[in-house]
Design a protein around this motif. Structure first.
Motif, PDB file in Angstrom:
ATOM      1  N   LEU A  44       0.824  -1.213   0.000  1.00  0.00           N
ATOM      2  CA  LEU A  44       0.000   0.000   0.000  1.00  0.00           C
ATOM      3  C   LEU A  44       0.853   1.255   0.000  1.00  0.00           C
ATOM      4  CD1 LEU A  44      -2.848  -1.028   2.472  1.00  0.00           C
ATOM      5  CD2 LEU A  44      -3.071  -0.554   0.036  1.00  0.00           C
ATOM      6  N   ASP A  54       1.726   2.140  -3.478  1.00  0.00           N
ATOM      7  CA  ASP A  54       0.601   2.310  -4.394  1.00  0.00           C
ATOM      8  C   ASP A  54       0.432   3.788  -4.745  1.00  0.00           C
ATOM      9  OD1 ASP A  54      -1.723   2.210  -5.843  1.00  0.00           O
ATOM     10  OD2 ASP A  54      -2.937   1.308  -4.260  1.00  0.00           O
ATOM     11  N   GLU A 109      -1.948   5.290  -6.454  1.00  0.00           N
ATOM     12  CA  GLU A 109      -3.322   5.757  -6.274  1.00  0.00           C
ATOM     13  C   GLU A 109      -3.557   6.159  -4.814  1.00  0.00           C
ATOM     14  OE1 GLU A 109      -7.004   6.946  -7.488  1.00  0.00           O
ATOM     15  OE2 GLU A 109      -5.412   6.203  -8.795  1.00  0.00           O
ATOM     16  N   LEU A 110      -3.037   5.348  -3.891  1.00  0.00           N
ATOM     17  CA  LEU A 110      -3.165   5.680  -2.471  1.00  0.00           C
ATOM     18  C   LEU A 110      -2.426   6.972  -2.155  1.00  0.00           C
ATOM     19  CD1 LEU A 110      -4.067   5.010   0.409  1.00  0.00           C
ATOM     20  CD2 LEU A 110      -1.960   3.681   0.665  1.00  0.00           C
ATOM     21  N   LYS A 111      -1.247   7.145  -2.730  1.00  0.00           N
ATOM     22  CA  LYS A 111      -0.479   8.380  -2.505  1.00  0.00           C
ATOM     23  C   LYS A 111      -1.254   9.596  -2.996  1.00  0.00           C
ATOM     24  CE  LYS A 111       4.124   6.330  -2.564  1.00  0.00           C
ATOM     25  NZ  LYS A 111       5.409   6.235  -3.245  1.00  0.00           N
ATOM     26  N   GLU A 154      -4.551   9.849  -3.222  1.00  0.00           N
ATOM     27  CA  GLU A 154      -5.677  10.071  -2.311  1.00  0.00           C
ATOM     28  C   GLU A 154      -5.229  10.741  -1.017  1.00  0.00           C
ATOM     29  OE1 GLU A 154      -8.228   6.722  -1.587  1.00  0.00           O
ATOM     30  OE2 GLU A 154      -8.253   6.165  -3.708  1.00  0.00           O
TER      31      GLU A 154
END
Length: 123
Positions: A24, A27, A29-31, A33
């Motif tokens: 995670l 990731d 995309e997580l960063k 968000e």
């Protein structure tokens, strides 16, 4: 299960969780968000607004929809009870009821027995 077995199982679970956490962290995309959330919170702080206030500004109907949805969820719809019609073959007396709490029906069941009275149910 021995303590050693429990310890080893916990170690395996911890290792799996750490691998998931590392995945995670990498990731993208997580960063994105997390970065968005940080910027949004900073912006909210700059204008002294809370998240519910911003939602109300952007969508004034959201509060009304949410409260009506909540009231629908707290009161589940029950299916209406079917009308039952009992005919006493001895007297041709008819009782129509949606529940079993009918005074005369209880008297019939006490007098003739519940099984007999249930056989009088018209379909």
């Amino acid at each position: 299960m021995s303590k050693l077995t429990a310890f080893r199982e916990a170690e395996r679970e911890l290792k799996a969780q750490l691998e998931k956490l590392d995945a995670l962290r990498n990731d993208q995309e997580l960063k994105r968000e997390i970065e968005f959330e940080e910027k949004l919170r900073a912006l909210l702080g700059e204008y002294n607004l809370s998240l519910p206030q911003v939602i109300t500004i952007l969508d004034p109907e959201a509060g009304r929809r949410r409260s009506s949805e909540a009231s629908n969820q707290t009161q589940p719809k029950r299916k209406a009870r079917a009308l039952k019609r009992y005919v006493n073959p001895n007297t041709n007396e008819v009782i129509e009821t949606k529940g079993g709490n009918h005074k005369e029906l209880k008297q019939w069941k006490a007098e003739h027995g519940a099984d007999v009275v249930e056989s009088w149910l018209q379909k």
